[in-house]
Design a protein around this motif. Structure first.
Motif, PDB file in Angstrom:
ATOM      1  N   UNK A 131       7.529  14.969  22.724  1.00  0.00           N
ATOM      2  CA  UNK A 131       6.408  14.127  22.286  1.00  0.00           C
ATOM      3  C   UNK A 131       6.780  12.685  21.980  1.00  0.00           C
ATOM      4  N   UNK A 132       8.050  12.389  21.769  1.00  0.00           N
ATOM      5  CA  UNK A 132       8.432  11.005  21.456  1.00  0.00           C
ATOM      6  C   UNK A 132       8.392  10.103  22.693  1.00  0.00           C
ATOM      7  N   UNK A 133       8.055  10.663  23.843  1.00  0.00           N
ATOM      8  CA  UNK A 133       7.778   9.845  25.023  1.00  0.00           C
ATOM      9  C   UNK A 133       6.343   9.342  24.980  1.00  0.00           C
ATOM     10  N   UNK A 134       5.491  10.090  24.292  1.00  0.00           N
ATOM     11  CA  UNK A 134       4.053   9.799  24.228  1.00  0.00           C
ATOM     12  C   UNK A 134       3.757   8.900  23.026  1.00  0.00           C
ATOM     13  N   UNK A 135       4.395   7.715  23.007  1.00  0.00           N
ATOM     14  CA  UNK A 135       4.299   6.848  21.834  1.00  0.00           C
ATOM     15  C   UNK A 135       4.015   5.405  22.252  1.00  0.00           C
ATOM     16  N   UNK A 136       3.713   4.584  21.255  1.00  0.00           N
ATOM     17  CA  UNK A 136       3.591   3.133  21.419  1.00  0.00           C
ATOM     18  C   UNK A 136       4.369   2.461  20.294  1.00  0.00           C
ATOM     19  N   UNK A 137       4.759   1.213  20.524  1.00  0.00           N
ATOM     20  CA  UNK A 137       5.537   0.470  19.532  1.00  0.00           C
ATOM     21  C   UNK A 137       4.664  -0.614  18.910  1.00  0.00           C
ATOM     22  N   UNK A 138       4.573  -0.618  17.586  1.00  0.00           N
ATOM     23  CA  UNK A 138       3.838  -1.643  16.849  1.00  0.00           C
ATOM     24  C   UNK A 138       4.829  -2.332  15.914  1.00  0.00           C
ATOM     25  N   UNK A 139       5.390  -3.454  16.410  1.00  0.00           N
ATOM     26  CA  UNK A 139       6.419  -4.178  15.669  1.00  0.00           C
ATOM     27  C   UNK A 139       7.600  -3.255  15.398  1.00  0.00           C
ATOM     28  N   UNK A 140       7.808  -2.858  14.167  1.00  0.00           N
ATOM     29  CA  UNK A 140       8.930  -1.984  13.827  1.00  0.00           C
ATOM     30  C   UNK A 140       8.477  -0.541  13.567  1.00  0.00           C
ATOM     31  N   UNK A 141       7.278  -0.228  13.968  1.00  0.00           N
ATOM     32  CA  UNK A 141       6.747   1.114  13.765  1.00  0.00           C
ATOM     33  C   UNK A 141       6.518   1.797  15.105  1.00  0.00           C
ATOM     34  N   UNK A 142       6.663   3.120  15.121  1.00  0.00           N
ATOM     35  CA  UNK A 142       6.413   3.915  16.318  1.00  0.00           C
ATOM     36  C   UNK A 142       5.151   4.742  16.090  1.00  0.00           C
ATOM     37  N   UNK A 143       4.178   4.567  16.959  1.00  0.00           N
ATOM     38  CA  UNK A 143       2.929   5.323  16.866  1.00  0.00           C
ATOM     39  C   UNK A 143       3.020   6.498  17.827  1.00  0.00           C
ATOM     40  N   UNK A 144       3.044   7.711  17.279  1.00  0.00           N
ATOM     41  CA  UNK A 144       3.134   8.920  18.097  1.00  0.00           C
ATOM     42  C   UNK A 144       1.721   9.426  18.375  1.00  0.00           C
ATOM     43  N   UNK A 145       1.338   9.442  19.632  1.00  0.00           N
ATOM     44  CA  UNK A 145      -0.023   9.846  20.017  1.00  0.00           C
ATOM     45  C   UNK A 145      -0.125  11.364  20.121  1.00  0.00           C
TER      46      UNK A 145
END
Length: 455
Positions: free
Chosen positions: A296-310
């Protein structure tokens, strides 16, 4: 791409005339504004209900806006190239004036609001009293005939044109209005720029010392083709992605013989049973969805220094349009669909893409993208990440080759259907272990395809 969208209508009765307000339509949950591309009707023209009267564009799609009712287009409140918020009134239609001649001249005092006002942007060039730059709007506000659209002003400022030079350009728009194409044509053919051109103000961003190499251009042989709006957005998006994400690409080769043989054997029965064409794409989407659930960590986006896991798995399919441009329609919640559901969804999106009828919600919100470069005969590819995602998979052409395989009798040479998979990933958040493991999982899913699978 063109789609017919819905509109907002507000009716108001004034004296004996019913006026309909045409508002900028909503074209997706995350879309708050759109740009008017072109008005297909002029003030005073008779319009029929559902007849297309203007074209608008977002960063995703181009849209045709129909008339909410029959009548006469009495007012146009925004001109082409203006950016308008969703829900803003952009035109007025008089329902009770349908008998007005189609080419009736609008009254001078009913000129569009955008002609009566010009927003004063921050000056981009220094003023020269002898030859004012386009950032000097004093003459524009006192002379309505000198109105220049924000887009024309932006181009003029970028090219450092003086106000005198811009106003001298012959306009081909309504009432001689200067359009973007007029300015670009002038710039292309300009032989002798006016002297004493004011110097541009220094930019705040760091200035590169590298000088771009000159382009050899022969006017007798070469030609200039201006990028269309979508190509410009694609170019900007690709450059942004390369500047944003440190790209790393991994490759594997997979044996898809079982999958290919199964699909070839059942595709006719599948079409007869369900009325849907069975291509390889839904099989690829299925394998990718299973791999995402495993990693699941492939299904993410990067927001500055945070990782958004979808949580949702929305698979984008890079698709070529008839114009040659690319777009990414999205198979939403791909992990929740069976093969029939995926086939229906994929076929629907592919058909809409070919017909230029994709809806805004069908081309946004992807969390992972696949690009079938094998469609064009490519053996493999190094795709650019579709921001704000962190990985993209390229699928190479399937080719039959002699391969060494292990059987009960030992190693043998057999004809197998082979293909390359390549995964580009954002090394800020995806390291080699995760990227390699995810890619190998996709390969394992494809190679382990059940040749006896029921349809």
């Amino acid at each position: 791409m063109w789609i017919v969208c819905y509109f907002y209508i507000n009716s108001r009765i004034s004296n004996k005339m019913s006026k309909i307000e045409l508002k900028m339509p909503k074209m997706g949950e995350s879309i708050s504004e759109a740009t008017i591309i072109n008005w297909l009707k002029n003030v005073g023209d008779v319009v029929e209900s559902e007849e297309t009267i203007l074209e608008v564009a977002t960063d995703k799609v181009d849209t045709e806006v129909p008339a909410p009712s029959s009548g006469v287009l009495s007012e146009i409140l925004f001109e082409a190239n203006e950016v308008v918020e969703v829900g803003t009134v952009i035109a007025i239609i008089d329902e009770d004036a349908s008998a007005t001649p189609k080419n009736a001249k609008p009254k001078k005092e009913t000129a569009t609001k955008s002609e009566k006002k010009a927003v004063k942007p921050e000056p981009a060039v220094t003023a020269d009293p002898a030859q004012p730059a386009v950032s000097d709007f004093s003459s524009l506000t006192s002379n309505p005939d000198a109105f220049l659209s924000p887009l024309v002003l932006s181009i003029a400022q970028k090219e450092n044109l003086s106000l005198q030079e811009v106003q001298a350009i012959k306009g081909t728009g309504t009432d001689g209005r200067i359009r973007k194409s007029d300015v670009m044509h002038y710039l292309k053919n300009r032989k002798h720029p006016l002297p004493n051109r004011p110097a541009a103000v220094a930019q705040q961003s760091p200035v590169s010392t590298y000088k771009a190499p000159p382009i050899a251009f022969d006017e007798s042989k070469d030609r200039i083709v201006e990028m269309d709006r979508m190509r410009k957005m694609i170019a900007d998006h690709m450059v942004y992605s390369k500047h944003t994400s440190p790209h790393v690409t991994s490759y594997i080769e997979v044996d898809v013989t079982n999958m290919v043989n199964w699909r070839n054997a059942v595709k006719n029965d599948f079409k007869e049973k369900y009325g849907e064409k069975l291509t390889f794409t839904p099989l690829f989407v299925e394998a990718v969805s299973k791999a995402i659930l495993a990693y699941p960590m492939i299904n993410v986006s990067v927001d500055d220094k945070k990782i958004i896991v979808h949580k949702d798995v929305h698979i984008g399919m890079a698709t070529a349009l008839p114009s040659g441009n690319l777009i990414v329609p999205v198979v939403r919640n791909a992990d929740e669909k069976n093969l029939l559901g995926l086939a229906k969804n994929v076929n629907h999106l592919a058909t809409n893409a070919r017909n230029n009828s994709l809806k805004p919600d069908e081309v946004q919100g992807s969390t992972f993208t696949i690009s079938n470069v094998g469609t064009f005969g490519s053996l493999m590819g190094t795709p650019i990440i579709n921001q704000p995602e962190v990985a993209i998979l390229a699928l190479g052409i399937i080719k039959k080759r002699p391969e060494v395989i292990t059987t009960d009798k030992g190693d043998e040479i057999a004809i197998r259907s082979m293909m390359y998979l390549s995964l580009s990933f954002d090394h800020r958040v995806v390291d080699g272990f995760l990227g390699g493991s995810f890619l190998r999982k996709i390969g394992d899913e494809l190679e382990a395809f059940d040749p006896n699978r029921e349809i």
